[in-house]
Design a protein around this motif. Structure first.
Motif, mmCIF file in Angstrom:
data_model
loop_
_atom_site.group_PDB
_atom_site.id
_atom_site.type_symbol
_atom_site.label_atom_id
_atom_site.label_comp_id
_atom_site.label_asym_id
_atom_site.label_seq_id
_atom_site.Cartn_x
_atom_site.Cartn_y
_atom_site.Cartn_z
ATOM 1 N N LEU A 1 -23.146 -15.409 -0.992
ATOM 2 C CA LEU A 1 -22.172 -14.372 -1.293
ATOM 3 C C LEU A 1 -21.447 -13.946 -0.019
ATOM 4 C CD1 LEU A 1 -20.936 -12.442 -3.349
ATOM 5 C CD2 LEU A 1 -22.790 -10.849 -2.870
ATOM 6 N N LEU A 2 -20.140 -13.996 -0.081
ATOM 7 C CA LEU A 2 -19.310 -13.620 1.056
ATOM 8 C C LEU A 2 -18.399 -12.475 0.601
ATOM 9 C CD1 LEU A 2 -18.297 -14.060 3.944
ATOM 10 C CD2 LEU A 2 -16.685 -15.754 3.034
ATOM 11 N N THR A 3 -18.627 -11.355 1.143
ATOM 12 C CA THR A 3 -17.841 -10.179 0.787
ATOM 13 C C THR A 3 -16.696 -10.014 1.784
ATOM 14 O OG1 THR A 3 -19.826 -9.135 -0.098
ATOM 15 C CG2 THR A 3 -17.938 -7.712 0.352
ATOM 16 N N GLN A 4 -15.449 -9.931 1.258
ATOM 17 C CA GLN A 4 -14.271 -9.755 2.101
ATOM 18 C C GLN A 4 -13.439 -8.601 1.551
ATOM 19 O OE1 GLN A 4 -12.156 -13.407 2.314
ATOM 20 N NE2 GLN A 4 -13.626 -14.387 3.680
ATOM 21 N N HIS A 5 -12.640 -8.035 2.399
ATOM 22 C CA HIS A 5 -11.770 -6.943 1.996
ATOM 23 C C HIS A 5 -10.447 -7.512 1.502
ATOM 24 C CE1 HIS A 5 -14.393 -3.798 3.627
ATOM 25 N NE2 HIS A 5 -14.570 -4.583 4.663
ATOM 26 N N GLN A 6 -9.901 -6.867 0.492
ATOM 27 C CA GLN A 6 -8.620 -7.292 -0.083
ATOM 28 C C GLN A 6 -7.572 -6.220 0.194
ATOM 29 O OE1 GLN A 6 -8.758 -8.148 -4.201
ATOM 30 N NE2 GLN A 6 -6.580 -8.698 -4.356
ATOM 31 N N GLY A 7 -6.465 -6.645 0.758
ATOM 32 C CA GLY A 7 -5.394 -5.716 1.069
ATOM 33 C C GLY A 7 -4.265 -5.792 0.039
ATOM 34 N N THR A 8 -3.523 -4.737 -0.147
ATOM 35 C CA THR A 8 -2.403 -4.699 -1.084
ATOM 36 C C THR A 8 -1.135 -4.304 -0.345
ATOM 37 O OG1 THR A 8 -1.553 -3.673 -3.077
ATOM 38 C CG2 THR A 8 -2.906 -2.298 -1.673
ATOM 39 N N ASP A 9 0.018 -4.708 -0.930
ATOM 40 C CA ASP A 9 1.299 -4.415 -0.310
ATOM 41 C C ASP A 9 1.765 -2.996 -0.576
ATOM 42 O OD1 ASP A 9 1.416 -6.948 0.647
ATOM 43 O OD2 ASP A 9 2.456 -7.749 -1.091
ATOM 44 N N PHE A 10 1.098 -2.291 -1.458
ATOM 45 C CA PHE A 10 1.522 -0.949 -1.814
ATOM 46 C C PHE A 10 0.372 0.019 -1.530
ATOM 47 C CE2 PHE A 10 3.512 -4.030 -4.554
ATOM 48 C CZ PHE A 10 4.860 -3.749 -4.369
ATOM 49 N N GLN A 11 0.719 1.242 -1.362
ATOM 50 C CA GLN A 11 -0.269 2.275 -1.155
ATOM 51 C C GLN A 11 0.051 3.455 -2.069
ATOM 52 O OE1 GLN A 11 0.020 3.653 2.835
ATOM 53 N NE2 GLN A 11 2.184 4.188 2.733
ATOM 54 N N SER A 12 -0.815 4.378 -2.101
ATOM 55 C CA SER A 12 -0.612 5.537 -2.961
ATOM 56 C C SER A 12 0.596 6.319 -2.472
ATOM 57 C CB SER A 12 -1.857 6.438 -2.931
ATOM 58 O OG SER A 12 -2.975 5.721 -3.425
ATOM 59 N N THR A 13 1.460 6.646 -3.444
ATOM 60 C CA THR A 13 2.690 7.361 -3.091
ATOM 61 C C THR A 13 2.441 8.852 -3.039
ATOM 62 O OG1 THR A 13 3.307 7.475 -5.414
ATOM 63 C CG2 THR A 13 4.107 5.589 -4.165
ATOM 64 N N SER A 14 3.267 9.500 -2.280
ATOM 65 C CA SER A 14 3.199 10.958 -2.169
ATOM 66 C C SER A 14 4.370 11.557 -2.930
ATOM 67 C CB SER A 14 3.261 11.395 -0.693
ATOM 68 O OG SER A 14 2.179 10.845 0.030
ATOM 69 N N PRO A 15 4.163 12.539 -3.773
ATOM 70 C CA PRO A 15 5.287 13.133 -4.523
ATOM 71 C C PRO A 15 6.308 13.732 -3.569
ATOM 72 C CG PRO A 15 3.324 14.515 -4.650
ATOM 73 C CD PRO A 15 2.884 13.241 -3.998
ATOM 74 N N ALA A 16 7.562 13.496 -3.890
ATOM 75 C CA ALA A 16 8.683 14.016 -3.086
ATOM 76 C C ALA A 16 9.583 14.806 -4.010
ATOM 77 C CB ALA A 16 9.441 12.871 -2.412
#
Length: 674
Positions: A254-269
């Motif tokens: 078992l090889l555990t790796q981190h997965q990254g995403t192109d988006f992040q949580s948005t902040s209300p504006a």
């Protein structure tokens, strides 16, 4: 009788140009404008010929007159002016007024009839029409029937088979394997295990199962060939001598790796919104003054300027032609609409589509409209987004949905009769097609009825009678543009829809129907309001320079050069002979027979339609924008197309409008002559 000149159409047989004639105690002058006849007859009222010097003849009456003939427009009362005249026979032509009694004589004082009064019509009754058939009656021929096969003769023959029964031959069976094979059962293990749910920073509800590859033991190994007295090629498999089998995979780690995403949580504006309307406020106490806005001032014809801007070439007559550059309506008085020559033509197109009667807007990608002289309604086609299907679907309604298509200010009322759907990956649209609103006068919306005239009517009145149901008008009006004529009772008989009956009346004299874009009105026009050989006297409706035309195409067409045609009624009517003026009339077109050819006016209009569609013709196709000066040019308009030093005049036969925002184009099919 005093000496009075009597004008006669044809000459009588007299021996000399000038002869003394004694009429009892008086003398009378007989004026003849043609040479003497050869049968000693007096002929009154013949066709008039080119004038020449009259010859005064003096003769002595009574003479041995063989017969006296009267041809319209002569009057037989001329005999009363010749006293002591004895007539042996009197021959009358049609329309010669004469009151003849029942006896042998006539009611003419001083004239004695010793013979008979005859009526000679001399009316030619040519063959109205004849029918030619491509087939004739076949003659029965008795022949025998030939058959491709005959009865086969039975031939008894024996049957031969490819196999025969074999004889049992007992022999010993040598078995190369031992009588008993030892079973080698083996347990099997699955290559996967139950996945364990892992919750980590990615907040995934599931993760991939760990793929476990275990060692696999085979149940068999390669046998070792043993040669012994039994001569067996194989021996019993021995599990103790089986070698281990190495697998190609091993247990995965078992090889555990981190997965990254192109988006992040948005902040209300938070942002402010501006609405078009605000909350109503009660008016405060006091007096409210309502300011009525003044109506806009009419737009001047010219933009105020102290400079003269010449937009067209100088005319040959040296006159100054001023064009109203801000006027969009056609000029009054039947003057042509002249499109000026500009470096750039600016057109602001506006295309909308709405549903009736609620006025709901319908989104549209593109739409097109078309009309030609052979059609009686506009054709309609449009492409809409898939979400607009509910706006044009008929649903529980009794008929199709009615729409209003507006193109640069011109409204067209159409029916969405057919709906189809097209879907491409990532895009879905629907396509609708239909006809103009006058399609309700045709199938499948209109019933099939029988039309006729129980009493004498004019052609215009026949159209008004057609557009009724049980004597009640349908609400449609007729814009009549033909020369009207009378139709006797019982002549008109047609079975079909309302529009088919209207087309039959108009086409009888070479006319066609032009629908109004939006109103309940039908225009009736002649295919050739002016004969082509008289187009030099026509003032065009539109003058188009080459600069305003985006695309032009020409095609030369050659048609028979007819210059004479016979047009006739069927049971009741006239036989008309129409010839082109200035020609010999020696090329005869096929005869035209129609029940509604009942007067000379109808025969002349149908004959012009036949003789005009002849000779060398040019079919011109012009593609131009929908300009403010011209608007949409419909069939039936005269267009003058200027191409440098060449000027072509023709009739618009078809109009096609293509609206795909932001561009709107109209293509005109113009018929001209070389």
């Amino acid at each position: 009788m005093p000496s009075t000149p009597i004008e006669l159409a044809l000459a009588a047989t007299l021996p000399a140009p000038v002869v003394d004639v004694e009429l009892g105690p008086h003398l009378v002058d007989l004026l003849f404008d043609q040479p003497a006849a050869t049968d000693a007859d007096l002929v009154f009222g013949a066709n008039y010929i080119a004038p020449r010097d009259d010859v005064t003849v003096r003769a002595t009456l009574p003479l041995p007159v063989v017969a006296i003939k009267f041809i319209p427009p002569a009057r037989a009362e001329l005999l009363a002016e010749l006293p002591s005249l004895t007539v042996r026979s009197l021959i009358l032509r049609p329309s010669v007024p004469l009151n003849v009694g029942t006896g042998a004589g006539a009611s003419l004082p001083g004239v004695v009839f010793t013979g008979e009064v005859r009526y000679a019509s001399h009316t030619q009754r040519p063959t109205v029409g004849q029918t030619s058939h491509h087939w004739q009656v076949a003659r029965q021929t008795e022949d025998g029937a030939d058959h491709g096969q005959q009865d086969a003769a039975a031939t008894p023959a024996g049957w031969e088979t490819f196999w025969r029964r074999t004889l049992a031959s007992p022999h010993g069976i040598a078995h190369r394997l031992p009588p008993i094979l030892a079973a080698a059962p083996e347990q099997r293990r699955t290559a996967q295990q139950q996945a364990t749910r892992l919750i980590d920073a990615t907040w995934f509800a599931h993760q991939d199962g760990t793929h476990l590859e275990l060692a696999r033991h085979g149940s068999f190994q390669n046998a070792v060939r043993l040669r012994d007295a039994t001569r067996f090629r194989h021996q019993d498999g021995d599990r103790t001598k089986r070698a281990g089998r190495v697998a190609f995979w091993q247990v995965a780690r078992l090889l555990t790796q981190h997965q990254g995403t192109d988006f992040q949580s948005t902040s209300p504006a938070p942002k402010g919104w501006h609405g078009r309307f605000q909350e109503a406020v009660p008016p405060p106490p006091g007096i409210s003054v309502w300011v009525v806005p003044e109506p806009p001032a009419p737009q001047p014809c010219y933009t105020p300027s102290a400079h003269l801007l010449f937009a067209a070439l100088a005319p040959a007559d040296g006159q100054l032609l001023f064009v109203c550059e801000n006027h969009t309506e056609p000029p009054p008085g039947g003057e042509p609409v002249v499109v000026p020559v500009r470096r750039v033509y600016f057109v602001i197109n506006n295309v909308t589509l709405h549903r009736l009667p609620d006025g709901m807007p319908v989104p549209v990608f593109s739409l097109s409209l078309s009309l030609d002289a052979a059609s009686w309604t506009w054709g309609f086609d449009a492409q809409l987004p898939a979400k607009a299907e509910s706006l044009v679907a008929p649903g529980s309604a009794a008929g199709p949905v009615e729409l209003v298509a507006s193109i640069n200010g011109t409204a067209f009322r159409v029916l969405a009769e057919s709906i189809s759907r097209e879907r491409i990956f990532g895009d879905a649209s629907i396509r609708i097609s239909g006809r103009g609103r006058n399609a309700v006068l045709a199938a499948p919306y209109a019933p099939v009825m029988t039309f006729g005239n129980a009493e004498a009517r004019t052609a215009r009145q026949l159209m008004d009678d057609v557009l009724t149901l049980n004597g009640i008008p349908l609400g449609w009006t007729v814009d009549w543009g033909l020369t009207d004529w009378n139709v006797p009772a019982g002549v008109f008989a047609r079975q079909g829809t309302w529009i088919e009956a209207l087309t039959a009346i108009a086409s009888a004299v070479g006319g066609y129907l032009i629908p109004h874009p939006s109103d309940q009105s039908i225009r009736v026009r002649h295919r050739y309001p002016v004969a082509p050989w008289e187009w030099n006297t026509v003032t065009p409706d539109f003058v188009l320079p080459v600069d305003a035309v985006a695309r032009e195409s020409l095609r030369w067409v050659e048609k028979p050069g007819y210059n004479r045609v016979f047009v006739s009624g069927q049971d009741v009517g006239v036989l008309g002979q129409v010839s082109r003026a200035g020609t010999a009339g020696d090329v005869l077109a096929p005869m035209v027979v129609d029940p509604l050819i009942t007067e000379a006016a109808a025969a002349r209009q149908r004959g012009i339609a036949v003789l005009a569609d002849t000779g060398h013709q040019i079919e011109v196709s012009l593609r131009l924008p929908v300009l403010a000066e011209t608007g949409i040019i419909e069939p039936g308009a005269f267009v003058e197309y200027q191409d440098g030093s060449v000027t072509r005049l023709g009739l618009v036969r078809s109009t096609q409008i293509e609206a795909g925002m932001p561009e709107v184009w109209q293509t005109l099919g113009v018929q001209g002559y070389a």
